[in-house]
Design an enzyme around this catalytic site. Structure first.
Site, short mmCIF file in Angstrom:
data_model
loop_
_atom_site.label_atom_id
_atom_site.label_comp_id
_atom_site.label_asym_id
_atom_site.label_seq_id
_atom_site.Cartn_x
_atom_site.Cartn_y
_atom_site.Cartn_z
N GLU A 57 -4.69 -8.90 2.80
CA GLU A 57 -5.75 -8.59 3.78
C GLU A 57 -6.94 -9.54 3.68
O GLU A 57 -7.47 -9.99 4.71
CB GLU A 57 -6.19 -7.14 3.62
CG GLU A 57 -5.23 -6.12 4.21
CD GLU A 57 -4.05 -5.80 3.29
OE1 GLU A 57 -3.21 -4.98 3.67
OE2 GLU A 57 -3.96 -6.41 2.18
N GLU B 11 0.83 -1.21 0.00
CA GLU B 11 0.00 0.00 0.00
C GLU B 11 0.87 1.26 0.00
O GLU B 11 0.60 2.21 -0.75
CB GLU B 11 -0.95 -0.02 1.20
CG GLU B 11 -1.92 -1.20 1.14
CD GLU B 11 -3.27 -0.90 1.73
OE1 GLU B 11 -4.19 -0.56 0.95
OE2 GLU B 11 -3.40 -1.01 2.97
#
Length: 266
Positions: A140, A120
């Protein structure tokens, strides 16, 4: 030096500020001191006119293994870090380049793990280099979580949507060669040389007119979501002022005189 904490190293290499994620025992998983240092590092780079680029890397053969929720609680890390987060609840997002875009070009030098929060943060950088054994991925969903650091918005704008959705929905790891093939990174280099390659690119950026470099970066990002017609009109707002600078005149003189330009950010 501005931004340095127990989990973030800060070093000047010529006109480049090198920020090093420094929790090698935890594959540089994000902690509160690391995030505070990162945010302060971005601000310090933009505030110093002698800094023309930033390189982000990790210590100990890893880039970043994502969030460390226990470390983010700040236990044993000093009140100053918890107080900073209380004063600015968005600080961690700005540190991860979700809510903040540095004015200076940011080059990522990746070795080893660059997963979850690491991938990210990567999406907030401008130019990306990785060692051939580096691993990327957004894990995730494998844990029933959501990649809330911006990936569901940014990733499909940076790589083809089919690849973005596969990365987001499978949560599988991506080796460096595949990450380069789909456009997530730009260079794959021998292990242990990502930082050297990033600094080489930074030196090439630093040799250029800083006002021009920053205006070009701003234009690319500001026009990304515009129609082509709107983007072309907006580009002139960034571009025309550059031509009126002393640096632009110096660039033309240096070319005519067959010598390196000496840019003064003026």
């Amino acid at each position: 030096m501005g931004g340095e904490t127990e989990h973030l190293g800060v070093e000047r290499v010529g006109a480049t500020l090198v920020l090093t994620l420094n929790r090698p025992e935890a594959k540089n998983a994000l902690s509160l001191p690391m995030l505070v240092g990162l945010y302060d590092g971005w601000l310090a780079a933009d505030a110093d006119d002698d800094i023309r680029s930033v390189v982000l890397t990790g210590a100990g053969g890893a880039f970043c293994a994502g969030m460390d929720l226990k470390a983010l609680a700040g236990d044993g890390m000093g009140d100053q870090y918890r107080d900073r987060l209380k004063a600015d609840p968005d600080l961690h997002w700005k540190a991860m380049l979700r809510h903040h875009r540095p004015r200076k070009p940011v080059i990522a030098a990746v070795e080893g793990h660059c997963v979850a929060g690491g991938t990210e943060i990567l999406q907030g950088t401008d130019i990306r280099v990785a060692g051939e054994s580096a691993t990327f991925g957004l894990y995730e969903v494998r844990r029933g979580l959501f990649p809330i650091g911006g990936s569901t918005v940014r990733l499909a704008r940076q790589i083809p949507r089919t690849h973005a959705l596969e990365m987001l929905l499978t949560g599988r790891p991506y080796p460096a060669a595949e990450a380069a093939r789909i456009g997530l990174i730009g260079h794959v280099v021998p292990d242990g040389t990502a930082l050297a390659k990033a600094l080489e690119i930074a030196e090439a950026v630093n040799a250029n007119g800083p006002l021009a470099v920053e205006a070009v970066k701003a234009s690319v990002y500001d026009t990304a979501a515009m129609t082509e017609a709107d983007g072309l009109a907006h580009e002139l707002e960034h571009g025309w002022p550059v031509f009126d600078t002393a640096d632009a005149k110096e660039g033309a003189r240096a070319f005519a005189e067959k010598r390196p330009a000496v840019f003064r950010r003026a």
